[in-house]
Every structure is written in structure tokens, then in C-alpha cells.
Design a protein around this motif. Structure first.
Motif, PDB file in Angstrom:
ATOM      1  N   THR A  61      12.373   1.012 -15.754  1.00 38.86           N
ATOM      2  CA  THR A  61      11.733   0.433 -14.212  1.00 38.86           C
ATOM      3  C   THR A  61      10.882  -1.341 -14.597  1.00 38.86           C
ATOM      4  O   THR A  61      11.395  -1.495 -15.444  1.00 38.86           O
ATOM      5  N   ALA A  62      10.254  -1.350 -13.343  1.00 38.06           N
ATOM      6  CA  ALA A  62       9.818  -3.042 -13.816  1.00 38.06           C
ATOM      7  C   ALA A  62       9.156  -3.030 -15.194  1.00 38.06           C
ATOM      8  O   ALA A  62       9.048  -4.308 -15.345  1.00 38.06           O
ATOM      9  N   ARG A  63       8.256  -1.731 -14.841  1.00 35.30           N
ATOM     10  CA  ARG A  63       6.822  -2.156 -16.230  1.00 35.30           C
ATOM     11  C   ARG A  63       7.940  -1.805 -17.081  1.00 35.30           C
ATOM     12  O   ARG A  63       7.550  -1.702 -18.558  1.00 35.30           O
ATOM     13  N   MET A  64       8.587  -1.229 -17.921  1.00 36.81           N
ATOM     14  CA  MET A  64       9.764  -0.955 -18.929  1.00 36.81           C
ATOM     15  C   MET A  64      10.185  -1.961 -19.712  1.00 36.81           C
ATOM     16  O   MET A  64       9.965  -2.307 -20.377  1.00 36.81           O
TER      17      MET A  64
ATOM     18  N   GLU B 255       0.933  -1.282   0.116  1.00 39.56           N
ATOM     19  CA  GLU B 255       0.160  -0.073   0.071  1.00 39.56           C
ATOM     20  C   GLU B 255       0.750   0.930  -0.354  1.00 39.56           C
ATOM     21  O   GLU B 255       2.152   1.204   0.731  1.00 39.56           O
ATOM     22  N   GLY B 256       0.275   1.896  -0.919  1.00 43.39           N
ATOM     23  CA  GLY B 256       1.097   3.459  -0.858  1.00 43.39           C
ATOM     24  C   GLY B 256       2.514   3.364  -1.697  1.00 43.39           C
ATOM     25  O   GLY B 256       3.206   4.622  -1.632  1.00 43.39           O
ATOM     26  N   LEU B 257       2.860   2.543  -2.227  1.00 37.48           N
ATOM     27  CA  LEU B 257       3.741   1.957  -2.683  1.00 37.48           C
ATOM     28  C   LEU B 257       3.488   1.728  -4.839  1.00 37.48           C
ATOM     29  O   LEU B 257       3.087   1.134  -5.450  1.00 37.48           O
ATOM     30  N   ASP B 258       4.314   2.122  -5.631  1.00 39.45           N
ATOM     31  CA  ASP B 258       4.251   2.211  -6.683  1.00 39.45           C
ATOM     32  C   ASP B 258       5.030   1.547  -7.678  1.00 39.45           C
ATOM     33  O   ASP B 258       6.098   1.343  -7.550  1.00 39.45           O
ATOM     34  N   VAL B 259       4.477   0.416  -7.120  1.00 35.67           N
ATOM     35  CA  VAL B 259       5.503  -1.228  -7.414  1.00 35.67           C
ATOM     36  C   VAL B 259       5.847  -1.261  -8.866  1.00 35.67           C
ATOM     37  O   VAL B 259       7.018  -1.516  -9.100  1.00 35.67           O
ATOM     38  N   SER B 260       5.284  -0.735 -10.123  1.00 34.59           N
ATOM     39  CA  SER B 260       4.994  -1.570 -11.215  1.00 34.59           C
ATOM     40  C   SER B 260       5.996  -0.673 -11.654  1.00 34.59           C
ATOM     41  O   SER B 260       6.880  -1.547 -12.523  1.00 34.59           O
ATOM     42  N   ASP B 261       5.946   0.578 -10.969  1.00 38.65           N
ATOM     43  CA  ASP B 261       7.264   1.120 -11.647  1.00 38.65           C
ATOM     44  C   ASP B 261       8.459   1.461 -10.494  1.00 38.65           C
ATOM     45  O   ASP B 261       9.105   2.565 -10.866  1.00 38.65           O
ATOM     46  N   ALA B 262       8.697   0.845 -10.271  1.00 37.87           N
ATOM     47  CA  ALA B 262       9.714   0.671  -9.707  1.00 37.87           C
ATOM     48  C   ALA B 262      10.881   0.831 -10.137  1.00 37.87           C
ATOM     49  O   ALA B 262      10.545  -0.234 -11.326  1.00 37.87           O
ATOM     50  N   VAL B 263      12.523   1.033  -9.915  1.00 42.09           N
ATOM     51  CA  VAL B 263      12.997   1.146 -10.362  1.00 42.09           C
ATOM     52  C   VAL B 263      13.616  -0.534 -10.563  1.00 42.09           C
ATOM     53  O   VAL B 263      14.136  -0.349  -8.875  1.00 42.09           O
ATOM     54  N   ILE B 264      14.665  -0.810 -11.607  1.00 40.48           N
ATOM     55  CA  ILE B 264      15.268  -2.034 -11.264  1.00 40.48           C
ATOM     56  C   ILE B 264      16.953  -1.652 -10.559  1.00 40.48           C
ATOM     57  O   ILE B 264      17.191  -0.122 -10.484  1.00 40.48           O
TER      58      ILE B 264
ATOM     59  N   THR C 243       2.697  -4.476 -13.803  1.00 39.45           N
ATOM     60  CA  THR C 243       3.141  -6.159 -14.140  1.00 39.45           C
ATOM     61  C   THR C 243       3.356  -6.772 -12.265  1.00 39.45           C
ATOM     62  O   THR C 243       4.203  -7.849 -12.259  1.00 39.45           O
ATOM     63  N   GLY C 244       3.758  -5.630 -11.808  1.00 36.30           N
ATOM     64  CA  GLY C 244       3.970  -5.898 -10.193  1.00 36.30           C
ATOM     65  C   GLY C 244       5.889  -5.985 -10.378  1.00 36.30           C
ATOM     66  O   GLY C 244       6.281  -5.732 -11.161  1.00 36.30           O
ATOM     67  N   ALA C 245       5.768  -6.457  -9.712  1.00 37.59           N
ATOM     68  CA  ALA C 245       7.159  -6.415  -9.679  1.00 37.59           C
ATOM     69  C   ALA C 245       8.472  -7.939  -8.727  1.00 37.59           C
ATOM     70  O   ALA C 245       7.628  -8.040  -8.276  1.00 37.59           O
ATOM     71  N   TYR C 246       9.100  -8.457  -9.644  1.00 37.60           N
ATOM     72  CA  TYR C 246      10.057  -9.256  -9.020  1.00 37.60           C
ATOM     73  C   TYR C 246      11.434  -8.874  -7.982  1.00 37.60           C
ATOM     74  O   TYR C 246      11.983  -7.989  -8.335  1.00 37.60           O
ATOM     75  N   LEU C 247      11.864  -9.326  -6.622  1.00 36.97           N
ATOM     76  CA  LEU C 247      12.686  -9.236  -6.241  1.00 36.97           C
ATOM     77  C   LEU C 247      13.271 -10.099  -5.736  1.00 36.97           C
ATOM     78  O   LEU C 247      13.037 -11.385  -5.500  1.00 36.97           O
TER      79      LEU C 247
ATOM     80  N   GLY D  59      12.581  -7.106 -11.804  1.00 38.61           N
ATOM     81  CA  GLY D  59      12.069  -7.300 -13.271  1.00 38.61           C
ATOM     82  C   GLY D  59      10.818  -7.247 -12.766  1.00 38.61           C
ATOM     83  O   GLY D  59      10.124  -7.125 -11.988  1.00 38.61           O
ATOM     84  N   GLY D  60       9.910  -7.373 -14.612  1.00 40.08           N
ATOM     85  CA  GLY D  60       8.065  -7.520 -14.025  1.00 40.08           C
ATOM     86  C   GLY D  60       7.405  -8.923 -14.292  1.00 40.08           C
ATOM     87  O   GLY D  60       9.030  -9.877 -14.475  1.00 40.08           O
ATOM     88  N   ARG D  61       6.404  -8.922 -14.045  1.00 44.71           N
ATOM     89  CA  ARG D  61       5.938 -10.749 -14.184  1.00 44.71           C
ATOM     90  C   ARG D  61       5.087 -11.039 -15.686  1.00 44.71           C
ATOM     91  O   ARG D  61       4.855 -10.172 -16.026  1.00 44.71           O
ATOM     92  N   ILE D  62       5.987 -11.856 -16.046  1.00 44.68           N
ATOM     93  CA  ILE D  62       5.696 -12.415 -17.234  1.00 44.68           C
ATOM     94  C   ILE D  62       3.875 -13.080 -17.094  1.00 44.68           C
ATOM     95  O   ILE D  62       4.200 -14.433 -16.201  1.00 44.68           O
ATOM     96  N   PRO D  63       2.448 -13.160 -17.808  1.00 47.93           N
ATOM     97  CA  PRO D  63       1.597 -13.384 -17.153  1.00 47.93           C
ATOM     98  C   PRO D  63       1.946 -15.103 -18.448  1.00 47.93           C
ATOM     99  O   PRO D  63       2.289 -14.986 -19.420  1.00 47.93           O
TER     100      PRO D  63
END
Length: 222
Positions: free
Chosen positions: A180-183, A99-108, A151-155, A124-128
């Protein structure tokens, strides 16, 4: 910024996965107890970074660079409005609902401290996949998810630690390269001309995406 929900999955047999044993751990459910998070080991041998969380398809999931998966509650809320149905925390198979965190646009390479000890790094992001689509029960889900790009983000785990729902999340490091993870997701799926940009993220990028970007640049004569 906080960890709204901490979600674990158990192995279950389903008809919609191509995993050889027909099992998946995508159905994550919130838990109210502390969970230890550690690096699980290389992909193909290590599963989830969260103790008690099942990862069944080690070909495509789990391992050190996909140890934890996070999704913003705000993105789930947006999908609720679009799909016209409720989506509980954990619905996307995420371990961390934030909550309160822009996960998909988090920077790698961005690092989050969750609770008192745990430090995670965005890879990175999640592949469906087919399993994700079957779990959601939405026709054309892979295409819709890809088009939206939330996409959310893998960590990966940098410092292990114990966490629980309600813990604060702090961004303790954010690189300046802007990848970003989205990019990363867009570059490796629908917009391959973005692949050279991924190289700016360097070794923080998921190794498979990094290899893909390097291969593309080499073919282009860059």
C-alpha cells in the motif's frame, strides 16, 4: 466514493520553503469548474497533472509519477480532532479530497476512474517536508505526520480526462500484492526492513522507491 473537492494552487512567496525562488504552490483551494488532468512529463521538467495548478519545486514534486496528490476527507477529519482546529479541503496541498475511499491504504498500482474518462494509478505515499510544516503552522509536524502514516497517495495519469468536484470515483483495478501507499511510506522512512516487500509492486511503484528497495536488497545480498 466521490471526489469531494478539486483543489488548485497558485505560486506564492513564503518564508518557510527552501525552494530557490522561495515560491510554493502548496496552498490549494477548491474550485468549482472542470479541470483537465494529463501526464505532465518527467520529474524535473513536468509539474502538476492538473491544468492551472502550480508546482514550484520541481526537484521534489510533480512529474508523471507524482502528477496528482489525493487525501481522504476522513483523514483530514481525524487530524482536525487531534489538532483541535478546522482543516479545509486542500489543507494538505492535495489536488483531490476524496470521500469514502481509503487513500492511504490504497494498493500500489491500484487504478481509479474519476468521472467519465480520467484513470489514475497509485504510485506511493507523500513524504512530509519543511514547506508542508510551515504551511500547516504546526511545530513538529513532520515527525507527527510520519508517525501517523496517513500519507494520502500520489498518482500517475493512465488515461487523461476532465474532472470536477462531485465526480464519482471507482476502483477499476486492484493488484493482489498488498503493498500500500502507507507501507511504501513506512519502508522508505522509518521501517527500512519493509523495503524488500516493495519489490512485489514492481514497476507500478514510484521509480525512486523502487530503486531504493532494489539497492537495499542488493546490499543485503538478497
Amino acid at each position: 466514493m466521490r471526489l469531494l473537492s478539486l483543489n488548485l494552487g497558485r505560486a506564492a512567496a513564503v518564508p518557510y520553503t527552501d525552494q530557490p525562488q522561495g515560491l510554493t504552490g502548496i496552498d490549494k483551494r477548491p474550485v468549482d469548474h472542470p479541470v483537465l488532468v494529463t501526464a505532465p512529463g518527467p520529474k524535473g521538467t513536468g509539474g502538476s497533472g492538473l491544468a492551472g495548478d502550480a508546482v514550484c519545486d520541481l526537484r521534489h514534486h510533480g512529474g508523471d509519477d507524482q502528477a496528482v496528490y489525493a487525501v481522504a476527507r476522513e483523514d483530514l477529519d481525524a487530524w482536525e480532532r487531534e489538532l483541535g482546529r478546522p482543516l479545509a479541503n486542500g489543507s494538505f496541498g492535495e489536488n483531490l479530497t476524496t470521500e469514502g475511499l481509503d487513500v492511504s491504504d490504497a494498493v500500489i498500482g491500484e487504478r481509479w476512474q474519476v468521472g467519465a474518462e480520467l484513470v489514475l494509478e497509485v504510485t506511493g505515499g507523500r513524504i512530509p517536508c519543511r514547506t508542508f510544516q510551515g504551511h500547516l503552522g504546526e511545530r513538529g509536524w513532520v515527525r507527527r505526520f510520519t508517525q501517523k502514516g496517513a500519507t494520502g497517495a500520489y498518482l500517475r495519469v493512465i488515461v487523461p480526462g476532465e474532472i470536477r468536484a462531485g465526480d464519482a470515483i471507482r476502483v477499476v483495478h486492484r493488484p493482489g500484492h498488498g503493498v500500500t501507499a502507507r507501507m511504501e511510506f513506512r519502508a522508505t522512512t522509518t521501517e527500512r526492513d519493509l523495503l524488500p516487500r516493495l519489490l512485489d509492486a514492481g514497476e507500478a511503484l514510484h521509480p525512486e522507491a523502487l530503486a531504493q528497495a532494489r539497492k537495499y536488497v542488493a546490499r543485503q545480498g538478497g
